[in-house]
Design a protein around this motif. Sequence first.
Motif, PDB file in Angstrom:
ATOM      1  N   VAL A 187      -6.541   8.629  -7.802  1.00  0.00           N
ATOM      2  CA  VAL A 187      -6.403   8.236  -6.400  1.00  0.00           C
ATOM      3  C   VAL A 187      -6.196   6.733  -6.274  1.00  0.00           C
ATOM      4  N   CYS A 188      -6.983   5.952  -7.027  1.00  0.00           N
ATOM      5  CA  CYS A 188      -6.827   4.489  -6.997  1.00  0.00           C
ATOM      6  C   CYS A 188      -5.446   4.072  -7.489  1.00  0.00           C
ATOM      7  N   ALA A 189      -4.964   4.731  -8.534  1.00  0.00           N
ATOM      8  CA  ALA A 189      -3.624   4.424  -9.045  1.00  0.00           C
ATOM      9  C   ALA A 189      -2.558   4.748  -8.007  1.00  0.00           C
ATOM     10  N   GLY A 190      -2.764   5.831  -7.257  1.00  0.00           N
ATOM     11  CA  GLY A 190      -1.822   6.178  -6.200  1.00  0.00           C
ATOM     12  C   GLY A 190      -1.800   5.140  -5.094  1.00  0.00           C
ATOM     13  N   ILE A 191      -2.971   4.642  -4.722  1.00  0.00           N
ATOM     14  CA  ILE A 191      -3.052   3.605  -3.686  1.00  0.00           C
ATOM     15  C   ILE A 191      -2.353   2.330  -4.145  1.00  0.00           C
ATOM     16  N   VAL A 192      -2.627   1.918  -5.389  1.00  0.00           N
ATOM     17  CA  VAL A 192      -1.982   0.718  -5.937  1.00  0.00           C
ATOM     18  C   VAL A 192      -0.466   0.909  -5.995  1.00  0.00           C
ATOM     19  N   SER A 193      -0.039   2.099  -6.396  1.00  0.00           N
ATOM     20  CA  SER A 193       1.403   2.379  -6.479  1.00  0.00           C
ATOM     21  C   SER A 193       2.068   2.260  -5.115  1.00  0.00           C
ATOM     22  N   SER A 194       1.399   2.759  -4.081  1.00  0.00           N
ATOM     23  CA  SER A 194       1.965   2.667  -2.730  1.00  0.00           C
ATOM     24  C   SER A 194       2.053   1.212  -2.272  1.00  0.00           C
ATOM     25  N   LEU A 195       1.025   0.430  -2.572  1.00  0.00           N
ATOM     26  CA  LEU A 195       1.047  -0.985  -2.187  1.00  0.00           C
ATOM     27  C   LEU A 195       2.160  -1.730  -2.914  1.00  0.00           C
ATOM     28  N   VAL A 196       2.314  -1.442  -4.205  1.00  0.00           N
ATOM     29  CA  VAL A 196       3.379  -2.100  -4.977  1.00  0.00           C
ATOM     30  C   VAL A 196       4.750  -1.644  -4.481  1.00  0.00           C
ATOM     31  N   SER A 197       4.871  -0.360  -4.128  1.00  0.00           N
ATOM     32  CA  SER A 197       6.134   0.155  -3.596  1.00  0.00           C
ATOM     33  C   SER A 197       6.529  -0.588  -2.331  1.00  0.00           C
ATOM     34  N   ALA A 198       5.560  -0.790  -1.451  1.00  0.00           N
ATOM     35  CA  ALA A 198       5.844  -1.531  -0.222  1.00  0.00           C
ATOM     36  C   ALA A 198       6.236  -2.973  -0.530  1.00  0.00           C
ATOM     37  N   LEU A 199       5.582  -3.576  -1.508  1.00  0.00           N
ATOM     38  CA  LEU A 199       5.889  -4.951  -1.884  1.00  0.00           C
ATOM     39  C   LEU A 199       7.288  -5.071  -2.475  1.00  0.00           C
ATOM     40  N   MET A 200       7.690  -4.062  -3.265  1.00  0.00           N
ATOM     41  CA  MET A 200       9.006  -4.095  -3.896  1.00  0.00           C
ATOM     42  C   MET A 200      10.148  -3.899  -2.903  1.00  0.00           C
ATOM     43  N   LEU A 201       9.812  -3.463  -1.689  1.00  0.00           N
ATOM     44  CA  LEU A 201      10.840  -3.326  -0.652  1.00  0.00           C
ATOM     45  C   LEU A 201      11.167  -4.658   0.007  1.00  0.00           C
ATOM     46  N   THR A 202      10.357  -5.670  -0.257  1.00  0.00           N
ATOM     47  CA  THR A 202      10.601  -7.006   0.280  1.00  0.00           C
ATOM     48  C   THR A 202      11.475  -7.809  -0.689  1.00  0.00           C
ATOM     49  N   GLY A 203      11.708  -9.042  -0.330  1.00  0.00           N
ATOM     50  CA  GLY A 203      12.512  -9.907  -1.191  1.00  0.00           C
ATOM     51  C   GLY A 203      11.872 -10.182  -2.535  1.00  0.00           C
ATOM     52  N   LEU A 204      10.546 -10.027  -2.632  1.00  0.00           N
ATOM     53  CA  LEU A 204       9.848 -10.280  -3.897  1.00  0.00           C
ATOM     54  C   LEU A 204      10.279  -9.294  -4.987  1.00  0.00           C
ATOM     55  N   GLY A 205      10.710  -8.095  -4.571  1.00  0.00           N
ATOM     56  CA  GLY A 205      11.087  -7.088  -5.560  1.00  0.00           C
ATOM     57  C   GLY A 205      12.571  -6.994  -5.814  1.00  0.00           C
ATOM     58  N   LYS A 206      13.313  -7.976  -5.346  1.00  0.00           N
ATOM     59  CA  LYS A 206      14.769  -7.913  -5.440  1.00  0.00           C
ATOM     60  C   LYS A 206      15.267  -7.762  -6.877  1.00  0.00           C
ATOM     61  N   PHE A 207      14.626  -8.448  -7.815  1.00  0.00           N
ATOM     62  CA  PHE A 207      15.124  -8.438  -9.195  1.00  0.00           C
ATOM     63  C   PHE A 207      14.262  -7.605 -10.146  1.00  0.00           C
ATOM     64  N   ILE A 208      12.990  -7.394  -9.801  1.00  0.00           N
ATOM     65  CA  ILE A 208      12.095  -6.717 -10.751  1.00  0.00           C
ATOM     66  C   ILE A 208      11.806  -5.261 -10.405  1.00  0.00           C
ATOM     67  N   TRP A 209      12.286  -4.776  -9.247  1.00  0.00           N
ATOM     68  CA  TRP A 209      11.937  -3.413  -8.858  1.00  0.00           C
ATOM     69  C   TRP A 209      12.490  -2.375  -9.838  1.00  0.00           C
ATOM     70  N   LYS A 210      13.599  -2.690 -10.480  1.00  0.00           N
ATOM     71  CA  LYS A 210      14.200  -1.733 -11.417  1.00  0.00           C
ATOM     72  C   LYS A 210      13.262  -1.417 -12.578  1.00  0.00           C
ATOM     73  N   PHE A 211      12.400  -2.371 -12.926  1.00  0.00           N
ATOM     74  CA  PHE A 211      11.482  -2.188 -14.047  1.00  0.00           C
ATOM     75  C   PHE A 211      10.076  -1.801 -13.579  1.00  0.00           C
ATOM     76  N   THR A 212       9.913  -1.628 -12.277  1.00  0.00           N
ATOM     77  CA  THR A 212       8.615  -1.251 -11.714  1.00  0.00           C
ATOM     78  C   THR A 212       8.670   0.226 -11.344  1.00  0.00           C
ATOM     79  N   VAL A 213       8.240   1.061 -12.260  1.00  0.00           N
ATOM     80  CA  VAL A 213       8.399   2.511 -12.115  1.00  0.00           C
ATOM     81  C   VAL A 213       7.731   3.034 -10.852  1.00  0.00           C
ATOM     82  N   ILE A 214       6.563   2.499 -10.524  1.00  0.00           N
ATOM     83  CA  ILE A 214       5.810   3.024  -9.395  1.00  0.00           C
ATOM     84  C   ILE A 214       6.454   2.704  -8.045  1.00  0.00           C
ATOM     85  N   SER A 215       7.515   1.913  -8.042  1.00  0.00           N
ATOM     86  CA  SER A 215       8.207   1.591  -6.791  1.00  0.00           C
ATOM     87  C   SER A 215       9.463   2.434  -6.600  1.00  0.00           C
TER      88      SER A 215
END
Length: 270
Positions: A187-215
């Motif tokens: 459950v904790c991993a799922g929560i963290v994954s959702s938070l990271v997914s939301a973060l990767m939708l911003t400009g911060l994830g423009k270049f690294i989202w491809k390598f961030t599986v949970i996003s």
Amino acid sequence: MTDSRRKSEICVAPSHKCSGRENKMLRKHLHADILKMKGTPVILAHILIPIITSGVFLLYYSFSAWNDATKIMAFYQAVGAGFPVLIGIFCASVAAQEKKAGGFQNLLSLPHKTTAFWSKVFLLLLFGMFSILFTAILFGYGFCRTPGCSISIGLCITMALIMWCSSIPLYLWQMILAFQFGEGVSVCAGIVSSLVSALMLTGLGKFIWKFTVISWTARIPYTFLKLVFGEVGAYDELKAVLPLYAIFTVISMLYYFLWASYFEGCKLSE
């Protein structure tokens, strides 16, 4: 010639019998898992969550001043970002159910426990496909009925299938976490994954989202929508991530098979 044919028939026959036996066992485990889930809120959640989610967004979009492209992007961004936490909860529920049944003893005592583990993840994947398609159809039907809508329901269904495919590695790894380390970790991993997914939708994830599986459940559908709406660079992003997705998914499946073969019980007691 006849001797060689006989030898080939002798060699091939057992493999056919083995595959037929494995298919029969898989169907048996699927039936058993469905019966087990009837006593849990998992099935009901896969029906209610799509209704609530699509209803809330359709209600908001009925008076929102956004254009159609922005509305559908926001919808699938929210659904894609929230998907990982639901996967974690559902995998945790399955693991908790087996843990309560004698501390995994019913599962560990099976002669072919790998088939039982594949049954569980396969069933959750089927439920997930139904749920995400149900959400897309409900939302698409309501959204496309608005006057002047430029979005087709076919696009909504395509987005749902892309999101579901993007979630396959998450289901495998969340199932491993739930059984190996306990449902709380899943459950904790799922929560963290959702938070990271939301973060990767911003400009911060423009270049690294491809390598961030949970996003991937959020970013891959979002990138596909950008391609549909003609945004520059979307095609190159998808072209870069698809080989990574294919390789990682295959590796995840192989590891899941190996892990299930050697699973001996949860390492943490909750």
